[in-house]
Design a protein around this motif. Structure first.
Motif, mmCIF file in Angstrom:
data_model
loop_
_atom_site.group_PDB
_atom_site.id
_atom_site.type_symbol
_atom_site.label_atom_id
_atom_site.label_comp_id
_atom_site.label_asym_id
_atom_site.label_seq_id
_atom_site.Cartn_x
_atom_site.Cartn_y
_atom_site.Cartn_z
ATOM 1 N N ARG A 36 0.826 -1.203 0.000
ATOM 2 C CA ARG A 36 0.000 0.000 0.000
ATOM 3 C C ARG A 36 0.867 1.262 0.000
ATOM 4 O O ARG A 36 0.550 2.250 -0.672
ATOM 5 C CB ARG A 36 -0.928 -0.004 1.202
ATOM 6 C CG ARG A 36 -2.175 -0.858 1.006
ATOM 7 C CD ARG A 36 -3.064 -0.821 2.209
ATOM 8 N NE ARG A 36 -4.406 -1.289 1.911
ATOM 9 C CZ ARG A 36 -5.322 -1.568 2.825
ATOM 10 N NH1 ARG A 36 -5.033 -1.443 4.115
ATOM 11 N NH2 ARG A 36 -6.519 -1.973 2.460
ATOM 12 N N ALA A 134 -0.368 -5.205 -4.969
ATOM 13 C CA ALA A 134 -1.291 -4.071 -5.006
ATOM 14 C C ALA A 134 -1.472 -3.571 -6.427
ATOM 15 O O ALA A 134 -0.507 -3.482 -7.191
ATOM 16 C CB ALA A 134 -0.775 -2.936 -4.123
ATOM 17 N N SER A 138 -6.724 0.552 -8.970
ATOM 18 C CA SER A 138 -8.035 0.028 -8.546
ATOM 19 C C SER A 138 -8.196 0.088 -7.037
ATOM 20 O O SER A 138 -9.310 0.035 -6.519
ATOM 21 C CB SER A 138 -8.207 -1.424 -9.017
ATOM 22 O OG SER A 138 -7.400 -2.307 -8.246
ATOM 23 N N GLY A 139 -7.067 0.188 -6.323
ATOM 24 C CA GLY A 139 -7.104 0.170 -4.865
ATOM 25 C C GLY A 139 -7.147 -1.225 -4.281
ATOM 26 O O GLY A 139 -7.184 -1.388 -3.059
ATOM 27 N N GLU A 140 -7.131 -2.250 -5.125
ATOM 28 C CA GLU A 140 -7.175 -3.630 -4.644
ATOM 29 C C GLU A 140 -5.808 -4.084 -4.144
ATOM 30 O O GLU A 140 -4.777 -3.740 -4.725
ATOM 31 C CB GLU A 140 -7.624 -4.567 -5.761
ATOM 32 C CG GLU A 140 -9.033 -4.342 -6.254
ATOM 33 C CD GLU A 140 -9.322 -5.142 -7.498
ATOM 34 O OE1 GLU A 140 -10.307 -5.899 -7.495
ATOM 35 O OE2 GLU A 140 -8.559 -5.001 -8.481
ATOM 36 N N VAL A 151 -8.584 -10.863 -1.565
ATOM 37 C CA VAL A 151 -8.379 -9.506 -2.074
ATOM 38 C C VAL A 151 -9.043 -8.551 -1.096
ATOM 39 O O VAL A 151 -10.168 -8.794 -0.641
ATOM 40 C CB VAL A 151 -8.934 -9.326 -3.501
ATOM 41 C CG1 VAL A 151 -10.421 -9.636 -3.586
ATOM 42 C CG2 VAL A 151 -8.646 -7.918 -4.026
ATOM 43 N N ARG A 152 -8.358 -7.472 -0.759
ATOM 44 C CA ARG A 152 -8.867 -6.474 0.168
ATOM 45 C C ARG A 152 -9.138 -5.178 -0.597
ATOM 46 O O ARG A 152 -8.271 -4.659 -1.289
ATOM 47 C CB ARG A 152 -7.875 -6.208 1.293
ATOM 48 C CG ARG A 152 -8.340 -5.180 2.322
ATOM 49 C CD ARG A 152 -7.381 -5.106 3.499
ATOM 50 N NE ARG A 152 -7.346 -6.371 4.239
ATOM 51 C CZ ARG A 152 -6.553 -6.580 5.290
ATOM 52 N NH1 ARG A 152 -5.737 -5.618 5.723
ATOM 53 N NH2 ARG A 152 -6.567 -7.761 5.899
ATOM 54 N N GLN A 153 -10.356 -4.691 -0.455
ATOM 55 C CA GLN A 153 -10.730 -3.414 -1.055
ATOM 56 C C GLN A 153 -11.811 -2.766 -0.206
ATOM 57 O O GLN A 153 -12.757 -3.441 0.211
ATOM 58 C CB GLN A 153 -11.224 -3.592 -2.488
ATOM 59 C CG GLN A 153 -11.433 -2.264 -3.224
ATOM 60 C CD GLN A 153 -11.726 -2.440 -4.684
ATOM 61 O OE1 GLN A 153 -12.350 -3.417 -5.092
ATOM 62 N NE2 GLN A 153 -11.254 -1.507 -5.507
ATOM 63 N N ASP A 154 -11.617 -1.483 0.052
ATOM 64 C CA ASP A 154 -12.569 -0.724 0.873
ATOM 65 C C ASP A 154 -12.823 -1.400 2.220
ATOM 66 O O ASP A 154 -13.955 -1.424 2.715
ATOM 67 C CB ASP A 154 -13.895 -0.550 0.121
ATOM 68 C CG ASP A 154 -13.731 0.219 -1.182
ATOM 69 O OD1 ASP A 154 -12.853 1.103 -1.227
ATOM 70 O OD2 ASP A 154 -14.461 -0.077 -2.147
#
Length: 282
Positions: A36, A134, A138-140, A151-154
């Motif tokens: 990140r 990362a 997309s922020g994924e 997968v981590r998002q939001d």
């Protein structure tokens, strides 16, 4: 993340024991935090005029690569100060015989990035353990603790589920091609069975390996030597393995045990079909 647990004594042998006791879930969070940090640099530097550092043979790094690697190393040093690191740009830091080494590729897809194409990845892997990839745009964050892959998002974690349903196969066409003439990616793309069963894609970044684990690609194929400890490939290979993909070299051998290059497929049938074209005599 907490530092390594403390115990009595202070000799080197005791220190080595201390730094091997991190839970894999904590190492996974370190990998996530590291990618990140790198992704933030990559995202913020996108579209700017970036100095290029020539690496020879048509390859180069940009100042974004260097700054992203520094951001990643800051995370690793602050959370795992005794671990060794192998970075694409900075090389080896720490002992070569360390039992814990982080493999860092701060910007996989530099050529894409330099011409304004948002197809890149930030890769961090603990050798033989947790890893994260990362997608800065997309922020994924795709990650594994060495057992499962998600997968981590939001703020939400979703399991990765491979599937060959898309029939899309990413094939790396970048040199070198050490397994030619036995294996040539261009021959695979022109094989009648490949044309009938799959649709080729050329993403030109190991983000494609994360997409195999996530079910967005049926497979990924690249030439190469032993890529198990490659800063470019280690994180993606770890993701695919943890997600349940079938992963070997183009020669059919296991990665890290004689496997050359990578064939990562969503399932056994897809892998078998690809191998029948890659090594028809096998």
């Amino acid at each position: 993340m907490p530092d390594a647990p403390h115990s009595g004594g202070g000799g080197p042998d005791n220190l080595r024991g201390m730094i091997n006791t991190y839970p894999s879930s904590e190492d996974a969070e370190v990998a996530i935090a590291a990618v990140r940090a790198g992704a933030e640099v990559v995202r913020n530097s996108y579209g700017q005029r970036l100095a290029r550092i020539d690496k020879g043979a048509g390859d180069f790094a940009t100042t974004a690569d260097l700054e992203a690697e520094r951001a990643i190393l800051d995370v690793i040093r602050s959370t795992r100060p005794h671990d060794a690191v192998l970075g694409e740009e900075g090389g080896q830091q720490g002992s070569l015989d360390s039992s814990r080494q982080w493999l860092v590729d701060p910007l996989c897809g530099t050529l894409n990035y330099a011409v304004g194409t948002m197809l890149v990845a930030v890769n961090v892997a603990l050798r033989g353990g947790p890893a994260a990839v990362a997608d800065p745009f997309s922020g994924e964050v795709f990650f594994t603790d060495g057992v499962s892959a998600r997968v981590r998002q939001d703020g939400k974690d979703t399991p990765l589920t491979p599937t060959a349903a898309t029939r899309l196969v990413d094939v790396n066409l970048d040199p070198p091609f050490p397994n030619a003439p036995a294996f040539k990616a261009t021959d695979l793309l022109g094989h009648p069975t490949f044309i009938a069963r799959f649709r080729p894609r050329v993403l030109s970044t190991t983000l494609a390996l994360a997409w195999v684990a996530a079910g967005r690609r049926a497979a990924y194929v690249t030439d190469g030597a032993d890529l198990s400890d490659s800063v470019h490939f280690a994180a993606g290979i770890a993701l695919c393995r943890a997600a349940g993909c079938v992963v070997t070299g183009v020669n059919g051998a296991p990665i890290g045990d004689g496997g050359l290059g990578v064939v990562a497929a969503a399932d056994a049938d897809t892998h078998e079909l690809l191998m029948s074209m890659i090594r028809p005599e096998g």
